[in-house]
Design a protein around this motif. Sequence first.
Motif, PDB file in Angstrom:
ATOM      1  N   ALA A 120     -80.865 -20.686  35.257  1.00 11.52           N
ATOM      2  CA  ALA A 120     -79.180 -21.602  36.179  1.00 11.52           C
ATOM      3  C   ALA A 120     -78.938 -22.611  34.629  1.00 11.52           C
ATOM      4  CB  ALA A 120     -80.214 -22.018  37.217  1.00 11.52           C
ATOM      5  N   ASP A 121     -79.979 -23.180  34.389  1.00  9.51           N
ATOM      6  CA  ASP A 121     -79.723 -23.867  32.651  1.00  9.51           C
ATOM      7  C   ASP A 121     -78.825 -23.204  31.836  1.00  9.51           C
ATOM      8  OD1 ASP A 121     -80.947 -25.676  34.146  1.00  9.51           O
ATOM      9  OD2 ASP A 121     -82.511 -25.735  32.593  1.00  9.51           O
ATOM     10  N   SER A 122     -79.587 -21.937  31.737  1.00  8.68           N
ATOM     11  CA  SER A 122     -78.817 -21.329  30.682  1.00  8.68           C
ATOM     12  C   SER A 122     -77.123 -21.275  31.271  1.00  8.68           C
ATOM     13  CB  SER A 122     -79.334 -19.729  30.788  1.00  8.68           C
ATOM     14  OG  SER A 122     -80.662 -20.219  30.056  1.00  8.68           O
ATOM     15  N   LEU A 123     -76.900 -20.124  32.548  1.00  5.07           N
ATOM     16  CA  LEU A 123     -75.797 -20.130  33.046  1.00  5.07           C
ATOM     17  C   LEU A 123     -74.760 -21.236  32.787  1.00  5.07           C
ATOM     18  CD1 LEU A 123     -76.799 -17.938  35.937  1.00  5.07           C
ATOM     19  CD2 LEU A 123     -75.141 -17.371  33.824  1.00  5.07           C
ATOM     20  N   GLN A 124     -75.224 -23.035  32.967  1.00  4.70           N
ATOM     21  CA  GLN A 124     -74.302 -23.586  33.117  1.00  4.70           C
ATOM     22  C   GLN A 124     -74.303 -24.246  31.728  1.00  4.70           C
ATOM     23  OE1 GLN A 124     -74.471 -27.190  35.792  1.00  4.70           O
ATOM     24  NE2 GLN A 124     -75.298 -25.884  38.057  1.00  4.70           N
ATOM     25  N   THR A 125     -74.866 -23.970  30.408  1.00  2.62           N
ATOM     26  CA  THR A 125     -74.172 -24.108  29.651  1.00  2.62           C
ATOM     27  C   THR A 125     -73.474 -23.343  28.426  1.00  2.62           C
ATOM     28  OG1 THR A 125     -77.220 -24.956  29.114  1.00  2.62           O
ATOM     29  CG2 THR A 125     -75.505 -24.169  26.854  1.00  2.62           C
ATOM     30  N   VAL A 126     -73.489 -21.686  29.372  1.00  2.00           N
ATOM     31  CA  VAL A 126     -72.397 -21.047  28.533  1.00  2.00           C
ATOM     32  C   VAL A 126     -71.460 -21.875  29.397  1.00  2.00           C
ATOM     33  CG1 VAL A 126     -71.265 -18.493  29.366  1.00  2.00           C
ATOM     34  CG2 VAL A 126     -73.875 -19.424  28.599  1.00  2.00           C
ATOM     35  N   ILE A 127     -71.002 -21.682  31.220  1.00  2.00           N
ATOM     36  CA  ILE A 127     -70.162 -22.163  31.486  1.00  2.00           C
ATOM     37  C   ILE A 127     -69.461 -23.772  30.289  1.00  2.00           C
ATOM     38  CG2 ILE A 127     -68.760 -23.364  33.312  1.00  2.00           C
ATOM     39  CD1 ILE A 127     -71.036 -21.774  34.514  1.00  2.00           C
ATOM     40  N   ALA A 128     -70.583 -24.712  30.106  1.00  2.00           N
ATOM     41  CA  ALA A 128     -69.818 -26.297  30.152  1.00  2.00           C
ATOM     42  C   ALA A 128     -69.556 -25.324  28.055  1.00  2.00           C
ATOM     43  CB  ALA A 128     -71.341 -26.510  29.707  1.00  2.00           C
ATOM     44  N   ARG A 129     -70.257 -25.010  27.098  1.00  2.00           N
ATOM     45  CA  ARG A 129     -69.412 -24.451  25.743  1.00  2.00           C
ATOM     46  C   ARG A 129     -67.451 -24.037  26.030  1.00  2.00           C
ATOM     47  NH1 ARG A 129     -72.863 -23.527  21.676  1.00  2.00           N
ATOM     48  NH2 ARG A 129     -74.719 -24.428  22.223  1.00  2.00           N
ATOM     49  N   LEU A 130     -67.785 -23.283  27.279  1.00  2.00           N
ATOM     50  CA  LEU A 130     -66.569 -22.707  27.324  1.00  2.00           C
ATOM     51  C   LEU A 130     -65.588 -23.944  27.381  1.00  2.00           C
ATOM     52  CD1 LEU A 130     -67.499 -19.316  29.308  1.00  2.00           C
ATOM     53  CD2 LEU A 130     -66.742 -19.579  26.871  1.00  2.00           C
ATOM     54  N   ASP A 131     -66.387 -24.075  28.665  1.00  2.00           N
ATOM     55  CA  ASP A 131     -65.429 -25.385  29.379  1.00  2.00           C
ATOM     56  C   ASP A 131     -65.069 -26.441  28.215  1.00  2.00           C
ATOM     57  OD1 ASP A 131     -63.895 -26.496  31.410  1.00  2.00           O
ATOM     58  OD2 ASP A 131     -65.163 -28.345  31.301  1.00  2.00           O
ATOM     59  N   SER A 132     -65.663 -26.817  27.046  1.00  2.00           N
ATOM     60  CA  SER A 132     -65.280 -27.347  26.477  1.00  2.00           C
ATOM     61  C   SER A 132     -63.532 -27.812  25.584  1.00  2.00           C
ATOM     62  CB  SER A 132     -66.634 -27.345  24.739  1.00  2.00           C
ATOM     63  OG  SER A 132     -66.118 -25.627  24.352  1.00  2.00           O
ATOM     64  N   ARG A 133     -63.181 -26.518  26.172  1.00  2.00           N
ATOM     65  CA  ARG A 133     -61.208 -26.526  25.879  1.00  2.00           C
ATOM     66  C   ARG A 133     -61.315 -27.010  27.023  1.00  2.00           C
ATOM     67  NH1 ARG A 133     -60.789 -21.467  21.995  1.00  2.00           N
ATOM     68  NH2 ARG A 133     -62.302 -21.421  20.513  1.00  2.00           N
ATOM     69  N   GLY A 134     -61.580 -27.239  28.280  1.00  2.00           N
ATOM     70  CA  GLY A 134     -60.901 -27.575  29.432  1.00  2.00           C
ATOM     71  C   GLY A 134     -59.980 -26.788  29.489  1.00  2.00           C
ATOM     72  N   ILE A 135     -60.484 -25.375  30.105  1.00  2.00           N
ATOM     73  CA  ILE A 135     -59.638 -24.400  30.346  1.00  2.00           C
ATOM     74  C   ILE A 135     -59.344 -24.567  32.278  1.00  2.00           C
ATOM     75  CG2 ILE A 135     -60.485 -22.936  28.495  1.00  2.00           C
ATOM     76  CD1 ILE A 135     -62.261 -21.250  30.227  1.00  2.00           C
ATOM     77  N   SER A 136     -58.723 -24.164  32.303  1.00  2.00           N
ATOM     78  CA  SER A 136     -58.430 -23.808  33.910  1.00  2.00           C
ATOM     79  C   SER A 136     -58.203 -22.265  34.245  1.00  2.00           C
ATOM     80  CB  SER A 136     -57.113 -24.175  34.328  1.00  2.00           C
ATOM     81  OG  SER A 136     -55.886 -23.700  33.775  1.00  2.00           O
ATOM     82  N   ARG A 137     -58.740 -21.497  33.556  1.00  2.00           N
ATOM     83  CA  ARG A 137     -58.827 -19.737  33.811  1.00  2.00           C
ATOM     84  C   ARG A 137     -60.084 -18.835  33.808  1.00  2.00           C
ATOM     85  NH1 ARG A 137     -53.625 -20.159  31.171  1.00  2.00           N
ATOM     86  NH2 ARG A 137     -51.845 -20.162  32.349  1.00  2.00           N
ATOM     87  N   TRP A 138     -60.810 -18.771  34.806  1.00  2.00           N
ATOM     88  CA  TRP A 138     -62.323 -17.759  34.641  1.00  2.00           C
ATOM     89  C   TRP A 138     -62.113 -16.324  35.374  1.00  2.00           C
ATOM     90  CZ3 TRP A 138     -65.667 -20.557  31.959  1.00  2.00           C
ATOM     91  CH2 TRP A 138     -65.583 -21.623  31.909  1.00  2.00           C
ATOM     92  N   ILE A 139     -62.913 -15.720  34.681  1.00  2.00           N
ATOM     93  CA  ILE A 139     -63.190 -14.604  34.410  1.00  2.00           C
ATOM     94  C   ILE A 139     -64.758 -14.618  35.386  1.00  2.00           C
ATOM     95  CG2 ILE A 139     -63.084 -11.449  34.374  1.00  2.00           C
ATOM     96  CD1 ILE A 139     -61.012 -12.597  32.634  1.00  2.00           C
ATOM     97  N   ILE A 140     -65.474 -14.117  36.216  1.00  2.00           N
ATOM     98  CA  ILE A 140     -66.780 -13.673  36.978  1.00  2.00           C
ATOM     99  C   ILE A 140     -66.904 -12.990  37.185  1.00  2.00           C
ATOM    100  CG2 ILE A 140     -68.427 -14.600  38.292  1.00  2.00           C
ATOM    101  CD1 ILE A 140     -66.682 -16.753  38.528  1.00  2.00           C
ATOM    102  N   ASP A 141     -67.799 -12.007  35.904  1.00  2.00           N
ATOM    103  CA  ASP A 141     -68.298 -10.264  35.881  1.00  2.00           C
ATOM    104  C   ASP A 141     -69.449 -10.441  36.623  1.00  2.00           C
ATOM    105  OD1 ASP A 141     -67.753  -7.479  35.216  1.00  2.00           O
ATOM    106  OD2 ASP A 141     -67.305  -7.763  33.410  1.00  2.00           O
ATOM    107  N   LEU A 142     -69.182  -9.715  37.516  1.00  2.00           N
ATOM    108  CA  LEU A 142     -70.508  -9.623  38.417  1.00  2.00           C
ATOM    109  C   LEU A 142     -71.137  -7.797  38.827  1.00  2.00           C
ATOM    110  CD1 LEU A 142     -69.624 -11.577  41.487  1.00  2.00           C
ATOM    111  CD2 LEU A 142     -71.502 -11.948  39.341  1.00  2.00           C
ATOM    112  N   ARG A 143     -70.118  -6.532  37.910  1.00  2.00           N
ATOM    113  CA  ARG A 143     -69.818  -5.420  37.850  1.00  2.00           C
ATOM    114  C   ARG A 143     -71.132  -4.256  37.098  1.00  2.00           C
ATOM    115  NH1 ARG A 143     -64.614  -4.233  34.608  1.00  2.00           N
ATOM    116  NH2 ARG A 143     -66.120  -5.379  33.433  1.00  2.00           N
ATOM    117  N   LYS A 144     -71.981  -5.571  36.732  1.00  2.00           N
ATOM    118  CA  LYS A 144     -72.723  -5.094  35.930  1.00  2.00           C
ATOM    119  C   LYS A 144     -74.629  -5.892  37.299  1.00  2.00           C
ATOM    120  CE  LYS A 144     -72.413  -3.359  32.075  1.00  2.00           C
ATOM    121  NZ  LYS A 144     -71.871  -3.138  30.096  1.00  2.00           N
ATOM    122  N   ASN A 145     -74.529  -6.337  37.707  1.00  2.00           N
ATOM    123  CA  ASN A 145     -75.222  -7.498  38.860  1.00  2.00           C
ATOM    124  C   ASN A 145     -76.122  -6.627  39.975  1.00  2.00           C
ATOM    125  OD1 ASN A 145     -76.631  -8.724  40.423  1.00  2.00           O
ATOM    126  ND2 ASN A 145     -75.915 -11.328  39.150  1.00  2.00           N
TER     127      ASN A 145
END
Length: 344
Positions: free
Chosen positions: A155-180
């Motif tokens: 959970a920490d790692s996922l939120q860390t990835v999100i925070a890194r990506l969000d550093s640009r203040g983006i508003s568009r996201w793709i969540i890929d579950l196709r290999k889950n």
Amino acid sequence: MVRTFFFLSLLTGILPARGSDRAGVDSLPLPCMEKAERLLNEAITFMQKSYYRRDLVSWPDLTAKARQQLESSGNCDDAYAAISWCFRQLNEPHSFVMPPDRAARYNGDEDRPAPEPDLSQLVGEIRGEWLQDSIGYLTIPWIHTSDSLICERIADSLQTVIARLDSRGISRWIIDLRKNSGGNCWPMLTGVGPLLGDGIHGYFVSAVTGERAPFAYRDGSAFEGRHVICRVSGKGYHTQRNNKSIVVLTGRRTVSAGELVALAFRGGAQTCLIGEPTAGLTTANTTHPLSDGSMLVLTVCQEADRTGHICEGSIQPDKYVAAGSPTAGDDPAKTAAINWLLLQ
């Protein structure tokens, strides 16, 4: 421009040390057939009590025939086969028996005699990218463990990835579950919580009583009802923008817990599911230990989205896009997701 982060490495080195001794599950080993009969009886007892369609089953008839299966097998080690036979008779694809070695790995059993598993056996890849410098792309991994420390780190790692990506203040996201391929949904929901947002995102529904238990995310924790099931180690991350456009990519390999994550996003504002229908295991399981160290994974309820709509079978995407050719390297669903987001 594409920039990629791989955060699976953040999870290494966190398996608990293995104990030097292990108290046997059976201190006095039983004769083989007696042990097999006991395992079958244990499994059927759990099924009678908790199986989500238990009221539709003639248990005396099923039990008698399962015992006949075991006795006629000619192999007193065939208790697992007899339990699996029961599930086939019930047309139940989501319940199964997990052998002792796999059960020990899943539970993070410190006393197991086997070598500690490599983390790649327990968790899929966590991947984050910027697409066209304005879209955050995130994969949610399958998670085959209930070890609380590992789940927290995932959970920490996922939120860390999100925070890194969000550093640009983006508003568009793709969540890929196709290999889950599923597993433990709670670190998935906790990790992706900043994109889900605080609130109730679905329900576990009893097929017998109709009772509904909500699953929710709030400030770094995932809840079932009022109970925290998984949380990040620190304060939960909040994205810079409250209003987000989100595409969830689904496919035939989106299974079980992966499907629950897709269901959690379904019905959200400015959210679109793109790809192919999911595998269709949209029911919830609980685990029950058996006396030989194996574990019964038993379907106990149905699942509903945030609107209360119960999902029956596969989750259908809002926009169907067939999978591309892996050898050709094309990804039409991802392309469709980018095009949809750019119009938002």
